[in-house]
Design an enzyme around this catalytic site. Structure first.
Site: not given
Ligand code: RB5
Length: 158
Positions: A8, A65, A67, A98, A133
């Protein structure tokens, strides 16, 4: 390997950089977007990459993204997908050894470029250990089939 990559807006810059690194190592990158830092919704890109890995079009996928959490939540909804959120080297290695993870999720707002490169290289170069596994992966497949079958039953009854 043929690797589908998606991100994203939060992961866009890291995607561009990692795509270059992965191509230099000798893999083929299939870029499924996004194409700029303009705000988009991560489920759309997770869906494109996860679908392509789920149906066997591409062997592996990488999703980035902010996180890595949103991408991994979406990707793991797809059959045959084992998406692993790895923001450190140990989990990147273990997710291959694994879990035979076929999609790597990274948080561009969590880690720096240097670590991201090492995580990707480790993840691409580490084989699945198999052995004990394997039967655990078979159990995952079994659960997946049970869930799909019970959903089909509900659809049939309604
Ligand atoms: C975008 O602002 C953020 O929410 C997205 O990149 C991500 O971290 C979602 O899990």
């Amino acid at each position: 390997m043929k690797i589908a990559i998606g991100a994203d807006h939060a992961g866009y810059e890291l995607k561009e950089l990692l795509s270059k690194v992965i191509t230099e190592i000798g893999h083929e990158i299939i870029d499924m977007g996004t194409g700029s830092s303009c705000s988009v919704d991560y489920p759309d890109y997770a869906e494109s990459v996860a679908k392509a890995v789920s149906d066997g079009t591409y062997e592996r996928g990488i999703l980035i993204c902010g996180t890595g959490i949103g991408m991994s939540i979406v990707a793991n909804k797809f059959k045959n997908v084992r998406a692993a959120l790895c923001n450190d080297l140990f989990t990147a290695k273990m997710s291959r050894l694994h879990n035979d993870a076929n999609i790597l999720c990274i948080g561009a707002r969590v880690i720096g470029i240097g670590l991201a490169k090492e995580i990707v290289e480790t993840w691409l170069n580490t084989p699945f250990e198999g052995n004990r596994h394997l039967k655990r992966l078979e159990k995952i497949n079994f659960i997946e089939r049970k869930v799909i079958n019970s959903e089909n039953e509900v659809i049939k009854r309604s």
